[in-house]
Structure formats: structure tokens, C-alpha cells
Design an enzyme around this catalytic site. Structure first.
Site, mmCIF file in Angstrom:
data_model
loop_
_atom_site.group_PDB
_atom_site.id
_atom_site.type_symbol
_atom_site.label_atom_id
_atom_site.label_comp_id
_atom_site.label_asym_id
_atom_site.label_seq_id
_atom_site.Cartn_x
_atom_site.Cartn_y
_atom_site.Cartn_z
ATOM 1 C CE LYS A 14 -2.398 -0.942 3.823
ATOM 2 N NZ LYS A 14 -1.810 -2.229 4.259
ATOM 3 N NE ARG A 90 -4.771 -1.838 9.896
ATOM 4 C CZ ARG A 90 -3.696 -1.191 9.432
ATOM 5 N NH1 ARG A 90 -3.769 0.087 9.140
ATOM 6 N NH2 ARG A 90 -2.568 -1.839 9.259
ATOM 7 N NE ARG A 129 6.949 -3.004 6.682
ATOM 8 C CZ ARG A 129 5.642 -2.777 6.556
ATOM 9 N NH1 ARG A 129 5.166 -2.300 5.433
ATOM 10 N NH2 ARG A 129 4.817 -3.063 7.531
ATOM 11 N NE ARG A 135 5.918 -0.858 10.539
ATOM 12 C CZ ARG A 135 4.794 -0.715 9.847
ATOM 13 N NH1 ARG A 135 4.802 -0.030 8.730
ATOM 14 N NH2 ARG A 135 3.677 -1.262 10.274
ATOM 15 N NE ARG A 146 1.395 -5.227 11.641
ATOM 16 C CZ ARG A 146 2.469 -5.054 10.873
ATOM 17 N NH1 ARG A 146 3.608 -5.675 11.150
ATOM 18 N NH2 ARG A 146 2.409 -4.253 9.839
HETATM 19 P P1 AMP Z 1 0.256 0.220 9.170
HETATM 20 O O1 AMP Z 1 1.470 1.083 9.028
HETATM 21 O O2 AMP Z 1 -0.909 0.701 8.336
HETATM 22 O O3 AMP Z 1 0.536 -1.250 8.945
HETATM 23 O O4 AMP Z 1 -0.242 0.360 10.684
HETATM 24 C C1 AMP Z 1 0.569 -0.055 11.765
HETATM 25 C C2 AMP Z 1 -0.288 -0.243 13.003
HETATM 26 O O5 AMP Z 1 -0.940 0.991 13.342
HETATM 27 C C3 AMP Z 1 -1.421 -1.256 12.873
HETATM 28 O O6 AMP Z 1 -0.983 -2.587 13.081
HETATM 29 C C4 AMP Z 1 -2.369 -0.767 13.964
HETATM 30 O O7 AMP Z 1 -1.904 -1.143 15.253
HETATM 31 C C5 AMP Z 1 -2.240 0.742 13.863
HETATM 32 N N1 AMP Z 1 -3.232 1.287 12.900
HETATM 33 C C6 AMP Z 1 -2.972 1.912 11.715
HETATM 34 N N2 AMP Z 1 -4.106 2.259 11.088
HETATM 35 C C7 AMP Z 1 -5.120 1.851 11.896
HETATM 36 C C8 AMP Z 1 -6.543 1.893 11.795
HETATM 37 N N3 AMP Z 1 -7.152 2.420 10.722
HETATM 38 N N4 AMP Z 1 -7.258 1.363 12.812
HETATM 39 C C9 AMP Z 1 -6.675 0.828 13.889
HETATM 40 N N5 AMP Z 1 -5.339 0.731 14.042
HETATM 41 C C10 AMP Z 1 -4.552 1.241 13.063
#
Ligand code: AMP
Length: 195
Positions: A14, A90, A129, A135, A146
Site C-alpha cells: 500500500k 480497517r 521489512r 519497525r 496482524r
Molecule cells: P500500518 O502502518 O498501516 O501497517 O499500521 C501499523 C499499526 O498501526 C497497525 O498494526 C495498527 O496497530 C495501527 N493502525 C494503523 N491504522 C489503523 C486503523 N485504521 N485502525 C486501527 N489501528 C490502526
């Protein structure tokens, strides 16, 4: 404005594809993961709360996440031609909140691009990654959680947006440029992009 949701599991590409879409269409990127990581890096109260969920691979509660997103939209809207929502929504309640929030501002989601990648490949990409980016949530145990959260809670959004006539699945493995050109083919003729 043209508002696009880029949808897919963690590691589906993404962020990479968003960057290319920004370059091509001049859209404004809102990655909720990036917003939360910036709060964590700045050591804010919100960052502390976010970290307690992110480091375990859990989702931030919907109400909090929707507030954060609305603030970002309002901050960026005056200078934007449209948004790429990356990592949001999400959950079904988040999708409903996004719809309502955009409606209140005379806007809507025009298209949802779903990057579809097999779990095995996602796992490989995320472990790699984690080594490259450091991270905290890209370690095998958290990645597993996740991916489960994605399948249980996030993937029903495919059906939600399919029912709204907005979902286009894109095969998300292979060359980055080829995937991008499939995305461009899917959205290039959208009347809203020409408006
Ligand atoms: P990402 O970088 O999009 O993979 O997000 C990393 C982490 O941030 C996720 O595993 C969640 O813990 C949190 N997170 C990001 N976006 C959301 C969302 N829309 N709703 C809930 N948690 C989020």
C-alpha cells in the site's frame, strides 16, 4: 476532489503504490500508520496510547482512530485535490464513519483499490521489512497477529466496498511497476479524476 482508498493486508504494498499514485495524480496521502508512528516518535500522550496497541499488533480503538483521521482530513483539505487513504478504514465501523465524515464535508470515497497478496508472501515481505526498517511490529509473532486481525476484522471490507460498487481487486505480487500500471488502468477513466 478524487478520494481513493488503498486497501490490503500489512505488507501488500500500500505504501509503495501510494507513493507512485501521489506522483501521478497529485493526491494527498494519509497513512494512519505513519500518523501514529510520528506521534510515537514525538513522545506525545497519543503516541504512548498508540504504541501500546501497535507493538502488540492490535488495532487502535475505532473512536480514537476516527477522531485522528478527521483531524488529518481537516488539516490537509484546504490544500488537497483529493486523498489516498492508506491503512484506513480497517473495520466496518471505520468505513461507516469515513462515509459519514466525508458526506458531512460534501465528499465521498470514489474508488477502493485492493492489493491482493498470499499470506506466505506477506509474511516473507514483512520479516524482511522488519530487518531493513527496524519497525517494532515487523517481528514474526506480531506479524502473525496482524495478519489474523486483517483476516478477521479488515477483510470484510472487500465485501462492503464491493456492495457499494467501488472495489477493484489488483493482483499485488510481481513487479511494482506492473502492479502500478494495473492500478492506473483501473482508475484512470474515473470521471471524478477528470472533473
Ligand atoms: P500500518 O502502518 O498501516 O501497517 O499500521 C501499523 C499499526 O498501526 C497497525 O498494526 C495498527 O496497530 C495501527 N493502525 C494503523 N491504522 C489503523 C486503523 N485504521 N485502525 C486501527 N489501528 C490502526
Amino acid at each position: 476532489m478524487f478520494n481513493l482508498v488503498i486497501f490490503g493486508a500489512p505488507g501488500s504494498g500500500k505504501g509503495t503504490q501510494s507513493q507512485k499514485l501521489i506522483d501521478r495524480y497529485g493526491l494527498t496521502h494519509i497513512s494512519t500508520g505513519d500518523v501514529l508512528r510520528a506521534q510515537i516518535a514525538a513522545g506525545t500522550e497519543l503516541g504512548k496510547i498508540a504504541d501500546s496497541y501497535i507493538s502488540k499488533g492490535h488495532l487502535i480503538p475505532d473512536d480514537l482512530m476516527v477522531d485522528i483521521l478527521a483531524q488529518e482530513v481537516d488539516r490537509l483539505r484546504p490544500t488537497s485535490n483529493g486523498f489516498i487513504f492508506d491503512g484506513f478504514p480497517r473495520t466496518i465501523p471505520q468505513a461507516e464513519a469515513l462515509k459519514k465524515m466525508l458526506e458531512q464535508r460534501g465528499e465521498e470515497v470514489h474508488s477502493v483499490i485492493g492489493l491482493e497478496v498470499e499470506d506466505e508472501e506477506l509474511m516473507e515481505r514483512l520479516v524482511k521489512r522488519g530487518i531493513d526498517s527496524g519497525r517494532s511490529d515487523d517481528n514474526p509473532e506480531t506479524i502473525g497477529r496482524r495478519l489474523k486481525v486483517y483476516h478477521d476484522t479488515t477483510s470484510p471490507l472487500r465485501e462492503y466496498y464491493t456492495n457499494e460498487g467501488k472495489y477493484t481487486p489488483i493482483h499485488g505480487s510481481g513487479h511494482v511497476d506492473e502492479i502500478f500500471s494495473n492500478i492506473v488502468n483501473a482508475i484512470d477513466n474515473h470521471p471524478q479524476l477528470k472533473a
